[in-house]
Design an enzyme around this catalytic site. Structure first.
Site, mmCIF file in Angstrom:
data_model
loop_
_atom_site.group_PDB
_atom_site.id
_atom_site.type_symbol
_atom_site.label_atom_id
_atom_site.label_comp_id
_atom_site.label_asym_id
_atom_site.label_seq_id
_atom_site.Cartn_x
_atom_site.Cartn_y
_atom_site.Cartn_z
ATOM 1 C CD1 TRP A 146 -2.640 1.693 0.367
ATOM 2 C CD2 TRP A 146 -1.922 2.118 2.458
ATOM 3 N NE1 TRP A 146 -3.278 2.825 0.827
ATOM 4 C CE2 TRP A 146 -2.861 3.108 2.098
ATOM 5 C CE3 TRP A 146 -1.331 2.167 3.716
ATOM 6 C CZ2 TRP A 146 -3.228 4.146 2.954
ATOM 7 C CZ3 TRP A 146 -1.690 3.196 4.592
ATOM 8 C CH2 TRP A 146 -2.642 4.165 4.205
ATOM 9 C CG ASP A 195 -1.917 -7.343 2.243
ATOM 10 O OD1 ASP A 195 -2.819 -8.209 2.162
ATOM 11 O OD2 ASP A 195 -2.155 -6.124 2.392
ATOM 12 C CE1 TYR A 220 -4.308 -1.197 -0.341
ATOM 13 C CE2 TYR A 220 -2.578 -2.841 -0.417
ATOM 14 C CZ TYR A 220 -3.616 -2.221 0.256
ATOM 15 O OH TYR A 220 -3.940 -2.633 1.526
ATOM 16 C CD1 TRP A 261 -5.424 -3.382 8.028
ATOM 17 C CD2 TRP A 261 -4.745 -1.236 8.058
ATOM 18 N NE1 TRP A 261 -6.538 -2.589 8.136
ATOM 19 C CE2 TRP A 261 -6.158 -1.264 8.152
ATOM 20 C CE3 TRP A 261 -4.093 -0.002 8.041
ATOM 21 C CZ2 TRP A 261 -6.925 -0.105 8.244
ATOM 22 C CZ3 TRP A 261 -4.865 1.159 8.132
ATOM 23 C CH2 TRP A 261 -6.264 1.091 8.228
ATOM 24 N N PRO A 318 1.238 -1.177 11.210
ATOM 25 C CG PRO A 318 3.046 -2.606 10.886
ATOM 26 C CD PRO A 318 1.814 -2.094 10.207
ATOM 27 N NE ARG A 327 2.733 5.421 3.964
ATOM 28 C CZ ARG A 327 2.357 4.204 4.363
ATOM 29 N NH1 ARG A 327 1.345 4.074 5.213
ATOM 30 N NH2 ARG A 327 2.977 3.122 3.933
ATOM 31 N N GLY A 384 5.327 -2.354 6.020
ATOM 32 C CA GLY A 384 5.431 -1.618 4.757
ATOM 33 C C GLY A 384 6.761 -0.895 4.758
ATOM 34 C CD GLN A 417 11.553 3.003 5.160
ATOM 35 O OE1 GLN A 417 10.611 2.405 4.628
ATOM 36 N NE2 GLN A 417 11.621 4.311 5.241
ATOM 37 C CD GLU A 462 15.002 0.762 11.670
ATOM 38 O OE1 GLU A 462 15.351 1.492 10.734
ATOM 39 O OE2 GLU A 462 14.460 1.190 12.709
HETATM 40 N N1 LIG Z 1 -6.703 -3.807 4.786
HETATM 41 C C1 LIG Z 1 -6.525 -2.514 4.793
HETATM 42 O O1 LIG Z 1 -7.485 -1.724 4.781
HETATM 43 C C2 LIG Z 1 -5.122 -1.967 4.812
HETATM 44 C C3 LIG Z 1 -4.916 -0.597 5.002
HETATM 45 C C4 LIG Z 1 -3.611 -0.136 5.033
HETATM 46 C C5 LIG Z 1 -2.542 -1.015 4.868
HETATM 47 N N2 LIG Z 1 -2.769 -2.335 4.653
HETATM 48 C C6 LIG Z 1 -1.662 -3.293 4.465
HETATM 49 O O2 LIG Z 1 -0.704 -3.159 5.508
HETATM 50 C C7 LIG Z 1 0.570 -2.868 4.952
HETATM 51 C C8 LIG Z 1 1.358 -2.028 5.920
HETATM 52 O O3 LIG Z 1 0.671 -0.789 6.159
HETATM 53 P P1 LIG Z 1 1.512 0.547 6.232
HETATM 54 O O4 LIG Z 1 2.341 0.699 4.985
HETATM 55 O O5 LIG Z 1 0.586 1.638 6.601
HETATM 56 O O6 LIG Z 1 2.502 0.156 7.451
HETATM 57 P P2 LIG Z 1 3.305 1.083 8.474
HETATM 58 O O7 LIG Z 1 4.352 0.208 9.030
HETATM 59 O O8 LIG Z 1 2.385 1.727 9.432
HETATM 60 O O9 LIG Z 1 3.947 2.223 7.580
HETATM 61 C C9 LIG Z 1 4.914 1.895 6.619
HETATM 62 C C10 LIG Z 1 5.664 3.161 6.208
HETATM 63 O O10 LIG Z 1 6.400 3.684 7.326
HETATM 64 C C11 LIG Z 1 7.698 4.090 6.902
HETATM 65 N N3 LIG Z 1 8.663 3.177 7.519
HETATM 66 C C12 LIG Z 1 8.570 1.818 7.632
HETATM 67 N N4 LIG Z 1 9.631 1.321 8.282
HETATM 68 C C13 LIG Z 1 10.408 2.361 8.606
HETATM 69 C C14 LIG Z 1 11.628 2.481 9.297
HETATM 70 N N5 LIG Z 1 12.240 1.407 9.802
HETATM 71 N N6 LIG Z 1 12.162 3.724 9.464
HETATM 72 C C15 LIG Z 1 11.539 4.822 8.983
HETATM 73 N N7 LIG Z 1 10.362 4.773 8.295
HETATM 74 C C16 LIG Z 1 9.799 3.553 8.116
HETATM 75 C C17 LIG Z 1 7.696 3.997 5.369
HETATM 76 O O11 LIG Z 1 7.166 5.195 4.816
HETATM 77 P P3 LIG Z 1 8.063 6.426 4.286
HETATM 78 O O12 LIG Z 1 9.489 5.969 4.193
HETATM 79 O O13 LIG Z 1 7.493 6.791 2.980
HETATM 80 O O14 LIG Z 1 7.856 7.485 5.320
HETATM 81 C C18 LIG Z 1 6.697 2.873 5.134
HETATM 82 O O15 LIG Z 1 6.150 2.845 3.849
HETATM 83 C C19 LIG Z 1 0.258 -2.209 3.607
HETATM 84 O O16 LIG Z 1 1.317 -2.256 2.702
HETATM 85 C C20 LIG Z 1 -0.918 -3.030 3.155
HETATM 86 O O17 LIG Z 1 -0.473 -4.251 2.612
HETATM 87 C C21 LIG Z 1 -4.041 -2.820 4.649
#
Ligand SMILES: NC(=O)c1ccc[n+]([C@@H]2O[C@H](COP(=O)([O-])OP(=O)(O)OC[C@H]3O[C@@H](n4cnc5c(N)ncnc54)[C@H](OP(=O)(O)O)[C@@H]3O)[C@@H](O)[C@H]2O)c1
Length: 324
Positions: free
Chosen positions: A21, A49, A54, A209, A211, A230, A286, A292, A295
């Site tokens: 996503w 996923d 998306y 999702w 997390p 983001r 994500g 990332q 990590e």
């Molecule tokens: N079912 C649903 O309605 C639904 C809704 C949302 C998501 N999802 C699923 O859940 C997955 C994960 O959701 P999410 O992407 O929102 O997860 P998240 O872990 O909350 O956010 C991921 C974002 O955080 C940043 N990030 C991640 N690890 C990092 C790190 N170690 N250091 C610094 N920044 C970091 C990155 O964005 P930047 O680098 O761009 O800042 C990354 O794209 C999605 O890909 C999708 O498959 C499902």
């Protein structure tokens, strides 16, 4: 990496998984998507996923191309997609779970992914205007056609899920086995008391999702919205309120010393916290870049560091700040 059963289903899923996503197409093309997927796979991730919505289908195309590039054995990984919002502006193809949309939607997703079947097919939201019975029959038929192996729900109420299970049981149909709910230190409502029956008594699985609350729980927003995050992407202005909320920022700042004491980064700490919940089957991570992923995958090393004292400290912090 450890593997958990998807609820009481026979299939096992890695504790951490990887989703597309926001990132695929908007931030990553095929090359970088494949690099991140490979880093996750090498760390033991077996679930990827995706969703029709998306990047309006482009995310499925990129993941499909990445699978072809990576050449993994199909039996070695699980893929999901989700249907609900649709790709076409017509009455039967938007914000719906009607039978026609679902039967055609899965065909489109499989074509974009370049796969014969997905392992998990989710109803991306509930559709109050289509009878749940119609949805259950359509999902059952999709499974019978071999286009999906299991089906699940995403952000459905506990009552809606229980109704779907009941209908499936009465008609001897494939029942939903997994919910995909939001779950992080800030958002815990989908594991509240009304869902307990589902997870505890029905053995419903969960792939959770956001997390890191869209990256907020890494601490990267403590000094404002970074240009390469983001929060700075065009079209994601709706996140700004949460990313700049001072009460929420104070909680993240207060978590920092607890994570540091564990030797974990805030991202690793926040991911490992999600895995404390025994009803979580897999935490979908994500990432916008491979560093990332590296990590985040190390989060599994901290799962056992959450002693009752640490859990109490975290809960106290959230409760105290909430009452401020
Ligand atoms: N079912 C649903 O309605 C639904 C809704 C949302 C998501 N999802 C699923 O859940 C997955 C994960 O959701 P999410 O992407 O929102 O997860 P998240 O872990 O909350 O956010 C991921 C974002 O955080 C940043 N990030 C991640 N690890 C990092 C790190 N170690 N250091 C610094 N920044 C970091 C990155 O964005 P930047 O680098 O761009 O800042 C990354 O794209 C999605 O890909 C999708 O498959 C499902």
């Amino acid at each position: 990496m450890k593997y958990r059963h998807l609820g009481k289903a026979g299939i096992q899923i890695s504790e951490l998984s990887f989703g597309s996503w926001v990132t695929f197409h908007n931030q990553s093309g095929v090359k970088s998507a494949a690099t991140m997927m490979a880093a996750a796979y090498d760390a033991g991730v077996n679930f990827f996923d995706n969703a029709e919505a998306y990047a309006r289908g482009k995310s499925e195309e990129i993941m499909g191309a990445a699978f072809r590039k990576l050449g993994w054995r199909r039996g070695s990984y699980l893929v999901s997609t989700k249907l609900f919002w649709g790709l076409h502006e017509s009455p039967n193809e938007q914000n719906t779970l009607n039978r026609k949309y679902l039967m055609e939607g899965i065909n489109g997703s499989l074509k974009r992914l370049g796969l014969d079947y997905v392992d998990l097919l989710f109803c991306h939201r509930a559709d109050p205007s289509t009878p749940i019975e119609e949805v259950v029959w359509a999902m059952h038929n999709i499974i019978d056609q071999g286009k999906a192996l299991y089906w699940g729900t995403s952000e459905w109420s506990a009552t809606e899920i229980l109704t779907a299970i009941d209908i499936a049981q009465r008609h001897h149909l494939h029942k939903p086995v997994v919910e995909q709910p939001v779950y992080n230190l800030f958002e815990r409502h989908r594991f509240g008391p009304d869902y307990q029956r589902l997870y505890r008594d029905h053995g419903y699985g969960s792939t959770t999702w956001s997390p890191l609350a869209s990256g907020f729980l890494t601490g990267k927003y403590l000094g404002g919205i970074p240009d390469d995050s983001r929060g700075a992407l065009p079209g994601y202005e709706w996140l700004h309120g949460k990313l700049t909320d001072t009460e929420r920022l104070a909680k993240v700042a207060a978590l920092q010393p607890i994570a540091r004491q564990m030797g974990a980064s805030l991202a690793q700490f926040s991911l490992a916290w999600c895995l404390q919940n025994p009803y979580v089957s897999s935490v979908i991570t994500g990432a916008s870049r491979v560093e990332q992923v590296h990590e985040n995958m190390l989060a599994i090393e901290f799962v056992d560091s959450f002693t009752p004292d640490v859990m109490n400290e975290i809960d106290r912090l959230f409760a105290i700040t909430q009452n401020d």
